[in-house]
Design an enzyme around this catalytic site. Structure first.
Site, PDB file in Angstrom:
ATOM      1  N   CYS A 119       0.813  -1.227   0.000  1.00 12.16           N
ATOM      2  CA  CYS A 119       0.000   0.000   0.000  1.00 12.16           C
ATOM      3  C   CYS A 119       0.846   1.278   0.000  1.00 12.16           C
ATOM      4  O   CYS A 119       0.322   2.359  -0.255  1.00 12.16           O
ATOM      5  CB  CYS A 119      -0.963   0.002   1.173  1.00 12.16           C
ATOM      6  SG  CYS A 119      -2.045  -1.425   1.186  1.00 12.16           S
ATOM      7  N   HIS A 252      -3.146   7.400   2.194  1.00 15.31           N
ATOM      8  CA  HIS A 252      -3.581   6.081   1.717  1.00 15.31           C
ATOM      9  C   HIS A 252      -5.007   5.849   2.215  1.00 15.31           C
ATOM     10  O   HIS A 252      -5.303   6.084   3.391  1.00 15.31           O
ATOM     11  CB  HIS A 252      -2.624   5.012   2.256  1.00 15.31           C
ATOM     12  CG  HIS A 252      -3.104   3.617   2.043  1.00 15.31           C
ATOM     13  ND1 HIS A 252      -3.639   3.191   0.847  1.00 15.31           N
ATOM     14  CD2 HIS A 252      -3.130   2.533   2.878  1.00 15.31           C
ATOM     15  CE1 HIS A 252      -3.977   1.918   0.958  1.00 15.31           C
ATOM     16  NE2 HIS A 252      -3.685   1.498   2.175  1.00 15.31           N
ATOM     17  N   ASN A 282     -10.117  -0.029   0.191  1.00 15.08           N
ATOM     18  CA  ASN A 282      -8.651   0.007   0.146  1.00 15.08           C
ATOM     19  C   ASN A 282      -8.180  -0.629  -1.166  1.00 15.08           C
ATOM     20  O   ASN A 282      -8.327  -1.835  -1.361  1.00 15.08           O
ATOM     21  CB  ASN A 282      -8.108  -0.763   1.355  1.00 15.08           C
ATOM     22  CG  ASN A 282      -6.592  -0.717   1.451  1.00 15.08           C
ATOM     23  OD1 ASN A 282      -5.911  -0.363   0.489  1.00 15.08           O
ATOM     24  ND2 ASN A 282      -6.063  -1.073   2.606  1.00 15.08           N
TER      25      ASN A 282
HETATM   26  O1  UT7 Z   1      -3.246  -0.763   3.844  1.00 12.26           O
HETATM   27  C1  UT7 Z   1      -3.212  -1.130   5.174  1.00 12.26           C
HETATM   28  C2  UT7 Z   1      -4.311  -2.149   5.260  1.00 12.26           C
HETATM   29  N1  UT7 Z   1      -4.893  -2.439   6.486  1.00 12.26           N
HETATM   30  C3  UT7 Z   1      -5.523  -1.578   7.316  1.00 12.26           C
HETATM   31  O2  UT7 Z   1      -5.551  -0.401   7.210  1.00 12.26           O
HETATM   32  C4  UT7 Z   1      -6.279  -2.234   8.436  1.00 12.26           C
HETATM   33  C5  UT7 Z   1      -6.103  -1.565   9.758  1.00 12.26           C
HETATM   34  N2  UT7 Z   1      -7.037  -2.124  10.707  1.00 12.26           N
HETATM   35  C6  UT7 Z   1      -8.348  -1.852  10.671  1.00 12.26           C
HETATM   36  O3  UT7 Z   1      -8.789  -1.082   9.844  1.00 12.26           O
HETATM   37  C7  UT7 Z   1      -9.238  -2.455  11.716  1.00 12.26           C
HETATM   38  O4  UT7 Z   1      -8.463  -3.172  12.655  1.00 12.26           O
HETATM   39  C8  UT7 Z   1     -10.336  -3.372  11.112  1.00 12.26           C
HETATM   40  C9  UT7 Z   1     -11.326  -2.533  10.317  1.00 12.26           C
HETATM   41  C10 UT7 Z   1      -9.716  -4.426  10.210  1.00 12.26           C
HETATM   42  C11 UT7 Z   1     -11.085  -4.077  12.236  1.00 12.26           C
HETATM   43  O5  UT7 Z   1     -11.638  -3.120  13.128  1.00 12.26           O
HETATM   44  P1  UT7 Z   1     -11.525  -3.331  14.709  1.00 12.26           P
HETATM   45  O6  UT7 Z   1     -12.222  -2.189  15.316  1.00 12.26           O
HETATM   46  O7  UT7 Z   1     -10.070  -3.557  15.018  1.00 12.26           O
HETATM   47  O8  UT7 Z   1     -12.400  -4.616  14.907  1.00 12.26           O
HETATM   48  P2  UT7 Z   1     -11.988  -5.980  15.622  1.00 12.26           P
HETATM   49  O9  UT7 Z   1     -11.021  -6.723  14.795  1.00 12.26           O
HETATM   50  O10 UT7 Z   1     -11.651  -5.684  17.049  1.00 12.26           O
HETATM   51  O11 UT7 Z   1     -13.360  -6.751  15.593  1.00 12.26           O
HETATM   52  C12 UT7 Z   1     -14.452  -6.344  16.416  1.00 12.26           C
HETATM   53  C13 UT7 Z   1     -15.590  -7.316  16.229  1.00 12.26           C
HETATM   54  C14 UT7 Z   1     -15.184  -8.770  16.391  1.00 12.26           C
HETATM   55  O12 UT7 Z   1     -16.236  -9.438  17.025  1.00 12.26           O
HETATM   56  P3  UT7 Z   1     -16.200  -9.762  18.605  1.00 12.26           P
HETATM   57  O13 UT7 Z   1     -14.968 -10.599  18.791  1.00 12.26           O
HETATM   58  O14 UT7 Z   1     -16.103  -8.416  19.278  1.00 12.26           O
HETATM   59  O15 UT7 Z   1     -17.469 -10.476  18.838  1.00 12.26           O
HETATM   60  C15 UT7 Z   1     -15.056  -9.259  14.984  1.00 12.26           C
HETATM   61  O16 UT7 Z   1     -15.292 -10.650  14.866  1.00 12.26           O
HETATM   62  O17 UT7 Z   1     -16.102  -7.189  14.891  1.00 12.26           O
HETATM   63  C16 UT7 Z   1     -16.158  -8.484  14.293  1.00 12.26           C
HETATM   64  N3  UT7 Z   1     -15.955  -8.342  12.852  1.00 12.26           N
HETATM   65  C17 UT7 Z   1     -16.964  -8.094  11.994  1.00 12.26           C
HETATM   66  N4  UT7 Z   1     -18.285  -7.982  12.179  1.00 12.26           N
HETATM   67  C18 UT7 Z   1     -19.049  -7.736  11.086  1.00 12.26           C
HETATM   68  C19 UT7 Z   1     -14.791  -8.357  12.181  1.00 12.26           C
HETATM   69  N5  UT7 Z   1     -15.024  -8.149  10.859  1.00 12.26           N
HETATM   70  C20 UT7 Z   1     -16.368  -7.991  10.731  1.00 12.26           C
HETATM   71  C21 UT7 Z   1     -17.201  -7.721   9.638  1.00 12.26           C
HETATM   72  N6  UT7 Z   1     -18.517  -7.596   9.856  1.00 12.26           N
HETATM   73  N7  UT7 Z   1     -16.734  -7.581   8.373  1.00 12.26           N
END
Ligand code: UT7
Length: 325
Positions: A119, A252, A282
């Site tokens: 990225c 980005h 993204n």
């Molecule tokens: O170019 C660089 C590329 N990468 C990035 O920029 C990614 C950087 N990271 C992020 O943007 C965030 O960490 C994410 C958007 C990927 C995730 O957000 P988060 O606030 O860190 O969520 P999390 O991983 O803590 O997940 C929270 C909850 C979980 O459920 P529980 O365990 O709280 O019950 C996940 O299982 O959200 C759940 N979850 C979803 N729910 C619905 C994870 N993905 C999804 C989804 N839809 N797509």
């Protein structure tokens, strides 16, 4: 030899098929994967993404973006003496996607190669092109970010498959007597290879390993907000500027929350940040030139303004470029 390089044209291209969060959620539901528009919008700011048709490759998207950038710069393909494509989704193992784009454009004889910095690829490619122009190795360059990230996604993994899309953006960078690119700052730290990767490779006629995207989202998020700020500040210091001088931050386009944090750390209001992640998700190396082209064509970004471009991604890689448009 000219003392500076300057962007003289921008272009971008998104494949036709657009899926809103609701469209994607409905498709995923069919295979038992649960997500929602609310979750995706709240955690990422993404509302839609574009997916290329199966026969369409990064070179096809990059070609269209490059054509538009050439038109905007009032140049013909034959005028170009350097093509750099930033991509993690090349058409082939080799030759480079840049060579394929070069052939389609008819820019025969120019130098052409790919840059792989995920990225951050566009920031890396722009910095390399700037350096080559300043040393006289090139005078008119096409710098392209082109990706078909949909090909790398595991549609059973809701934590990653809702985040990415396909697209391309391009700029023409020309030797100039007036300042365009003022400073840049590139970094990588390979100890973080495992937090964002596609751990597969080709060997003996087979794909070995697991060729789909793996990401520790929280680790990426935490690292991203810190290193983006460091790169932006280092770039400002090299150019003798301060954050308040920035007219537009063009980050980005990965996650709106990372962009909020980057702007806050620089004490920039969000109305100085170009945001297009809602429209295409993204798109890795394509996201910065896609955002840039959108803002230039809509008249938001005006000639002469000071722009901070910043990227972060797998590797871990990161960097920033400060420039006058
Ligand atoms: O170019 C660089 C590329 N990468 C990035 O920029 C990614 C950087 N990271 C992020 O943007 C965030 O960490 C994410 C958007 C990927 C995730 O957000 P988060 O606030 O860190 O969520 P999390 O991983 O803590 O997940 C929270 C909850 C979980 O459920 P529980 O365990 O709280 O019950 C996940 O299982 O959200 C759940 N979850 C979803 N729910 C619905 C994870 N993905 C999804 C989804 N839809 N797509």
């Amino acid at each position: 030899m000219s003392p500076y390089s300057r962007i003289t044209g921008t272009g971008s291209f998104l494949p036709e098929r657009r899926l809103t969060n609701a469209d994607l959620a409905a498709e995923l539901a069919a295979s038992g994967v649960v997500t929602s528009d609310d979750w995706i919008v709240e955690r990422t700011g993404i509302r839609a993404r574009h997916f290329a048709a199966p026969s369409v490759c990064s070179s096809d998207l990059g070609f269209e973006a490059a054509r538009k950038a050439l038109q905007a710069a009032n140049l013909q393909a034959q005028d170009i003496d350097l093509i750099i494509v930033a991509t993690s989704t090349p058409d082939m193992v080799f030759p480079s996607t840049a060579c394929i784009v070069q052939n389609r454009l008819g820019a025969h004889g120019s130098a052409a190669f790919d840059v792989q910095a995920v990225c951050s690829g566009f920031i890396y490619a722009l910095t390399v092109a700037d350096a080559m122009i300043k040393t006289g190795a090139a005078s008119k360059a096409l710098v392209i970010g082109a990706e078909v990230f949909s090909r790398l996604l595991d549609f059973k993994d809701r934590t990653t498959c809702v985040l990415f899309g396909d697209g391309a953006g391009a700029v023409v960078l020309e030797a100039s007597d007036t300042p365009g690119i003022l400073a840049s700052d590139l970094h990588a730290d390979g100890k973080h290879v495992g937090i964002l990767c596609v751990p597969g490779h080709v060997s003996g006629g087979k794909v070995l390993g697991d060729p789909v995207l793996k990401m520790d989202g929280k680790a990426v998020f935490k690292l991203a907000v810190g290193v983006l700020d460091e790169a932006a500040r280092a770039t400002l210091a090299k150019a003798g500027k301060v954050a308040a001088d920035i007219d537009w931050l063009v980050p980005h386009q990965a996650n709106i929350r990372i962009m909020h944090s980057a702007a806050k750390k620089l004490k920039l209001p969000m109305d100085k940040v170009v945001v297009t992640v809602d429209q295409h998700g993204n798109t890795s190396a394509a996201s910065i030139p896609l955002a840039l082209d959108g803002a230039v064509r809509s008249g938001k970004i005006k000639p002469g303004q000071l722009l901070m471009l910043e990227g972060v991604g797998g590797g871990f890689t990161w960097g920033a470029v400060l420039l006058h448009l």
